[in-house]
Design an enzyme around this catalytic site. Structure first.
Site, PDB file in Angstrom:
ATOM      1  N   ARG A 180       0.847  -1.200   0.000  1.00 56.63           N
ATOM      2  CA  ARG A 180       0.000   0.000   0.000  1.00 56.63           C
ATOM      3  C   ARG A 180       0.885   1.254   0.000  1.00 56.63           C
ATOM      4  NH1 ARG A 180      -3.177  -2.642   4.732  1.00 56.63           N
ATOM      5  NH2 ARG A 180      -4.723  -3.844   3.595  1.00 56.63           N
TER       6      ARG A 180
ATOM      7  N   ASP B 182     -15.802  -3.655  -4.415  1.00 57.13           N
ATOM      8  CA  ASP B 182     -15.783  -4.952  -3.736  1.00 57.13           C
ATOM      9  C   ASP B 182     -17.215  -5.486  -3.749  1.00 57.13           C
ATOM     10  OD1 ASP B 182     -13.572  -6.368  -1.611  1.00 57.13           O
ATOM     11  OD2 ASP B 182     -15.660  -6.999  -1.371  1.00 57.13           O
ATOM     12  N   SER B 183     -17.337  -6.825  -3.762  1.00 54.78           N
ATOM     13  CA  SER B 183     -18.681  -7.410  -3.806  1.00 54.78           C
ATOM     14  C   SER B 183     -19.321  -7.466  -2.418  1.00 54.78           C
ATOM     15  CB  SER B 183     -18.617  -8.814  -4.413  1.00 54.78           C
ATOM     16  OG  SER B 183     -17.709  -9.598  -3.681  1.00 54.78           O
TER      17      SER B 183
ATOM     18  N   ASP C  30      -6.327  -6.964  -6.565  1.00 54.51           N
ATOM     19  CA  ASP C  30      -5.919  -7.819  -5.430  1.00 54.51           C
ATOM     20  C   ASP C  30      -7.031  -8.817  -5.093  1.00 54.51           C
ATOM     21  OD1 ASP C  30      -4.566  -8.836  -3.235  1.00 54.51           O
ATOM     22  OD2 ASP C  30      -5.262  -7.253  -1.885  1.00 54.51           O
TER      23      ASP C  30
ATOM     24  N   CYS D 222      -2.639 -14.061  -3.900  1.00 52.83           N
ATOM     25  CA  CYS D 222      -2.365 -14.542  -2.537  1.00 52.83           C
ATOM     26  C   CYS D 222      -2.604 -16.036  -2.439  1.00 52.83           C
ATOM     27  CB  CYS D 222      -3.196 -13.773  -1.511  1.00 52.83           C
ATOM     28  SG  CYS D 222      -4.962 -13.937  -1.763  1.00 52.83           S
TER      29      CYS D 222
HETATM   30  N1  SAH Z   1      -7.060  -5.365  -1.184  1.00 51.14           N
HETATM   31  C1  SAH Z   1      -7.697  -5.658   0.072  1.00 51.14           C
HETATM   32  C2  SAH Z   1      -7.800  -7.132   0.373  1.00 51.14           C
HETATM   33  C3  SAH Z   1      -8.543  -7.945  -0.676  1.00 51.14           C
HETATM   34  S1  SAH Z   1      -9.173  -9.455  -0.101  1.00 51.14           S
HETATM   35  C4  SAH Z   1      -6.996  -4.914   1.203  1.00 51.14           C
HETATM   36  O1  SAH Z   1      -5.945  -4.307   0.957  1.00 51.14           O
HETATM   37  O2  SAH Z   1      -7.481  -4.932   2.323  1.00 51.14           O
HETATM   38  C5  SAH Z   1     -10.224  -9.900  -1.411  1.00 51.14           C
HETATM   39  C6  SAH Z   1     -11.534  -9.135  -1.477  1.00 51.14           C
HETATM   40  O3  SAH Z   1     -12.193  -9.526  -2.680  1.00 51.14           O
HETATM   41  C7  SAH Z   1     -12.528  -9.409  -0.359  1.00 51.14           C
HETATM   42  O4  SAH Z   1     -12.834  -8.197   0.256  1.00 51.14           O
HETATM   43  C8  SAH Z   1     -13.782  -9.975  -1.057  1.00 51.14           C
HETATM   44  O5  SAH Z   1     -14.998  -9.460  -0.511  1.00 51.14           O
HETATM   45  C9  SAH Z   1     -13.589  -9.469  -2.461  1.00 51.14           C
HETATM   46  N2  SAH Z   1     -14.210 -10.242  -3.544  1.00 51.14           N
HETATM   47  C10 SAH Z   1     -14.231 -11.574  -3.727  1.00 51.14           C
HETATM   48  N3  SAH Z   1     -14.786 -11.867  -4.926  1.00 51.14           N
HETATM   49  C11 SAH Z   1     -15.122 -10.692  -5.512  1.00 51.14           C
HETATM   50  C12 SAH Z   1     -15.690 -10.327  -6.759  1.00 51.14           C
HETATM   51  N4  SAH Z   1     -16.025 -11.255  -7.651  1.00 51.14           N
HETATM   52  N5  SAH Z   1     -15.862  -9.024  -7.030  1.00 51.14           N
HETATM   53  C13 SAH Z   1     -15.515  -8.077  -6.143  1.00 51.14           C
HETATM   54  N6  SAH Z   1     -14.955  -8.362  -4.950  1.00 51.14           N
HETATM   55  C14 SAH Z   1     -14.745  -9.652  -4.637  1.00 51.14           C
END
Ligand code: SAH
Length: 395
Positions: A215, A253-254, A299, A339
């Site tokens: 970040r 985010d979903s 991510d 990840c």
């Molecule tokens: N970048 C974030 C961590 C990501 S974790 C940080 O720095 O804190 C992965 C995220 O993807 C989760 O919040 C989950 O809710 C979201 N997610 C999973 N599938 C998804 C999709 N199809 N579309 C959007 N978000 C999704």
């Protein structure tokens, strides 16, 4: 105490401190251990190797101590203190701008099956093994010894991580609360930025601490850019991008709960140039107009949780990255991550390479990213390396 005796020659990896005994390496079990019991482990020639948590499954023993037949009374306090000392060496303890970090990262800290994240005095633990789940009271006690008066609470959040087949009583809750402590949420500081963390309702322990340094890297590249943060969770990358002088940030985010937290986190840091979208990130990217963004963060959650789905996962990384590379503005930057532990950095780089090749744009690798030091990796257990990222410059 039950004894696990290995087949001849199968002690090699344990002599090099690799922490797992696979069930196929066992010649004989003397006694009738229950899941989560501490068992001693012996080589085929009768020499003692150490002791660890027994569990039914392909990893039969997770080693806790090498060379000892039993865990000493001080084992938990000493192990947690060692993890704390390492965080101190990493500069994370008594740090004026960061008061959250991973205190225990499983195998990387010699405590396979245990995760402990520290949020300004609150420790949130997740047991991934039966043995760690059964040891949670000792772990909480050890945390009290290590942090003393400054410890506010210890919260056990193992219901989603401990093996459910073992018939454990999986109810999350506090193992310790200091007098006057209340609430399931706290505002922590990460590199000087404020974030709300809710260990009760949030994903994992409440916050993705593993992206702290990455970040900070986004912050360095964000000035004047129009940013898209995909899979943003509670908006970690968004806040840093805004702090770095981004023109505007769109976060996607979903999870509706995550998006509500993004809005609060952006406001908490005093920023306004931000829009939240509760949507599927892949669909959002597919529909977005070409060239709208000149900095993207991609991510996603782990696409491959085990080897069986590796091929599909690599294809999913390729498709997602191809979409990002094709949409980003000329001169744009993409931070892309995986990840998935079973996708190693070479395989990930190959998926991103294939993505770039399929789009046909010129792409430079500006940087290679990984997990920070508090997400420790034992040199004897390279499997502990899971987070990898590339920073791309797209012409
Ligand atoms: N970048 C974030 C961590 C990501 S974790 C940080 O720095 O804190 C992965 C995220 O993807 C989760 O919040 C989950 O809710 C979201 N997610 C999973 N599938 C998804 C999709 N199809 N579309 C959007 N978000 C999704």
């Amino acid at each position: 105490m039950s004894k696990v005796i290995l087949k001849k020659g199968r002690e090699e990896s344990l002599l090099r401190f690799h922490p797992w005994v696979f069930s196929g390496a066992i010649a004989q079990i003397v006694g009738n251990p229950a899941e989560g019991d501490v068992v001693s482990v012996w080589a085929g020639d009768g020499s003692l190797l150490g002791c660890g948590h027994y569990q039914i499954g392909s990893i039969a023993v997770r080693m806790l101590s090498f060379g000892q037949e039993h865990l000493s009374d001080a084992f938990w306090a000493e192990s947690i203190a060692a993890a704390f000392q390492a965080r101190k060496a990493f500069g994370l303890v008594d740090n004026a701008s960061t008061n959250c970090y991973r205190l225990v990262h499983g195998e990387g800290d010699g405590l396979p099956g245990l995760i402990v994240d520290y949020y300004d005095g609150v420790c949130v633990m997740q047991a991934h093994s039966v043995g760690m789940f059964r040891a949670k009271k000792q772990i909480a006690e050890a945390l009290r010894i290590v942090y003393g008066q400054s410890l506010k609470a210890v919260y056990d959040k193992s219901s989603g991580t401990a093996p459910f087949k073992a018939g454990l009583d999986l109810v999350d809750g506090y193992l310790y609360k200091a007098e006057g402590f209340a609430g399931s949420e706290s505002t922590v500081l990460e590199n000087g930025h404020k974030f709300l963390v809710n260990w009760n309702e949030g994903q994992k322990t409440g916050f993705f601490l593993d992206q702290r340094e990455n970040r900070a890297s986004v912050q360095r590249y964000a000035a004047g850019r129009n940013v898209l943060n995909l899979f943003c969770y509670t908006g970690g990358f968004s806040v840093y991008a805004l702090a770095g002088g981004a023109k505007h940030v769109d976060s996607v985010d979903s999870s509706a709960r995550a998006m509500a937290m993004v809005d609060r986190n952006v406001a908490l840091n005093g920023f306004t140039e931000h829009t939240s979208y509760c949507a599927d990130a892949i669909e959002f990217l597919g529909k977005c107009e070409d060239g709208k963004y000149d900095l993207m963060i991609v991510d996603p959650p782990a696409f491959a949780k085990h080897r069986g789905v590796l091929k599909n996962a690599l294809r999913a990384y390729q498709r997602l990255n191809a979409a990002a590379i094709s949409k980003v503005a000329p001169g744009g930057i993409i931070f892309t991550f995986s990840c998935s532990q079973v996708v190693d950095k070479e395989a990930f780089a190959l998926a991103v390479f294939s993505a770039a090749a399929s789009v046909g744009r010129r792409v430079r690798i500006m940087d290679r990213l990984c997990q920070p030091a508090d997400h420790a990796v034992s040199i004897y257990h390279p499997e502990g390396e899971y987070l990898k990222g590339l920073v791309l410059y797209v012409e």
